[in-house]
Design a protein around this motif. Structure first.
Motif, PDB file in Angstrom:
ATOM      1  N   ARG A 114       2.769   3.253   7.667  1.00  0.00           N
ATOM      2  CA  ARG A 114       2.349   1.880   7.365  1.00  0.00           C
ATOM      3  C   ARG A 114       2.337   1.071   8.664  1.00  0.00           C
ATOM      4  N   PRO A 115       1.544  -0.002   8.683  1.00  0.00           N
ATOM      5  CA  PRO A 115       1.533  -0.827   9.902  1.00  0.00           C
ATOM      6  C   PRO A 115       2.927  -1.348  10.280  1.00  0.00           C
ATOM      7  N   ASN A 116       3.795  -1.507   9.311  1.00  0.00           N
ATOM      8  CA  ASN A 116       5.124  -2.053   9.621  1.00  0.00           C
ATOM      9  C   ASN A 116       6.206  -0.968   9.671  1.00  0.00           C
ATOM     10  N   TRP A 117       5.805   0.254   9.995  1.00  0.00           N
ATOM     11  CA  TRP A 117       6.753   1.365   9.949  1.00  0.00           C
ATOM     12  C   TRP A 117       7.913   1.212  10.919  1.00  0.00           C
ATOM     13  N   LEU A 118       7.768   0.310  11.901  1.00  0.00           N
ATOM     14  CA  LEU A 118       8.855   0.129  12.864  1.00  0.00           C
ATOM     15  C   LEU A 118       9.900  -0.887  12.403  1.00  0.00           C
ATOM     16  N   HIS A 119       9.647  -1.504  11.255  1.00  0.00           N
ATOM     17  CA  HIS A 119      10.635  -2.463  10.751  1.00  0.00           C
ATOM     18  C   HIS A 119      11.994  -1.775  10.616  1.00  0.00           C
ATOM     19  N   GLY A 120      13.016  -2.513  11.002  1.00  0.00           N
ATOM     20  CA  GLY A 120      14.356  -1.959  10.869  1.00  0.00           C
ATOM     21  C   GLY A 120      14.764  -1.110  12.066  1.00  0.00           C
ATOM     22  N   ALA A 121      13.893  -1.043  13.064  1.00  0.00           N
ATOM     23  CA  ALA A 121      14.262  -0.286  14.272  1.00  0.00           C
ATOM     24  C   ALA A 121      15.375  -1.032  15.004  1.00  0.00           C
TER      25      ALA A 121
END
Ligand SMILES: *[C@@H]1O[C@H](CO)[C@@H](O)[C@H](O)[C@H]1NC(C)=O
Ligand SMILES: *[C@@H]1O[C@H](CO)[C@@H](O)[C@H](O)[C@H]1NC(C)=O
Ligand SMILES: *[C@@H]1O[C@H](CO)[C@@H](O)[C@H](O)[C@H]1NC(C)=O
Length: 220
Positions: A114-121
């Motif tokens: 998903r475009p926001n797959w880096l959330h929570g990094a």
């Protein structure tokens, strides 16, 4: 007497001001941890990848609205490989002439990133990388992600499991590969080798193509 009161008032004012100020700084601190920019809905990126000395140039075509992701992988003086991933979990790994006509289909439990797959990094701070000052994040011991502080474009990523290092050479936001290129060859639809993969696999093409560069990992 008046001047003493005045002085006290002044001190009190300064004291209150400093207190406010430090509260502001504290509040500012708590919100200033950078987060990675979402991936654009569609982009084309040329990546130079070094996997333990094995060099490859990859064209990455990320196309979220159409639920598809393409890695076209040129191994140095070697084979050109195609890794075509659909959001329904089906990925096609193939080679075309003049190379051998091979195709492998893998069904994954999850689709493309998903475009926001880096959330929570997890933010690790800043580092100079490939001549850019970057913010650095790490996601679940899987990837280190470097983003240019000024432009917020991705600069580099390192995949912890394979030691694969990808340098971002171009990043064309909005570029879309024409539909006609998103077509696996006919020999993918006969009795091509098919595999089912559960959520234990971390990198799509790492499994199918050693040296592949897919980002189709399970964090979405
Ligand atoms: C590729 O990475 C290896 C270490 O894995 C390093 O020794 C080599 O110099 C790198 N090659 C290039 C062209 O960056
Ligand atoms: C997923 O979509 C692709 C492209 O439309 C198709 O070829 C493939 O069969 C689909 N897979 C499943 C499991 O429906
Ligand atoms: C993969 O899973 C599908 C449906 O879940 C099943 O029909 C098929 O036989 C499986 N294929 C393999 C190679 O395990």
């Amino acid at each position: 007497m008046a001047s003493a009161t005045e002085a006290i008032n002044k001190l009190l004012f300064i004291f209150l001001f400093l207190q406010q100020y430090s509260l502001l700084i504290m509040a500012d601190d708590s919100v200033s941890v950078p987060v990675p920019a979402d991936w654009p809905q569609q982009f084309h990126s040329v990546l130079f990848i070094n996997r333990s000395g094995d060099l490859q140039k990859t064209d990455l075509w990320y196309d979220w609205p159409n639920g598809r992701n393409f890695n076209i992988i040129q191994h140095q003086l070697g084979v050109l490989k195609y890794d075509l991933e659909w959001d329904n979990g089906t990925s096609f790994y193939y080679t075309l002439e003049p190379f051998d006509k091979t195709c492998k289909i893998v069904h994954f439990e999850v689709g493309i990133l998903r475009p926001n797959w880096l959330h929570g990094a997890n933010y690790l701070g800043q580092e100079h990388v490939d001549n850019f000052l970057c913010n650095v994040w790490e996601k679940v011991d899987f990837i280190s992600y470097y983003e240019d502080v000024l432009t917020r474009r991705p600069v580099k990523r390192i995949f912890s499991s394979s030691g694969m290092v990808a340098h971002v050479m171009t990043f064309e936001v909005g570029a879309v590969l024409e539909d006609k290129h998103w077509q696996a060859p006919v020999y993918c639809f006969g009795d091509a080798e098919t595999q089912n993969k559960t959520s234990t696999s971390l990198l799509h093409s790492q499994d199918a193509f050693p040296g592949g560069s897919s980002h189709g990992i399970l964090m979405r």
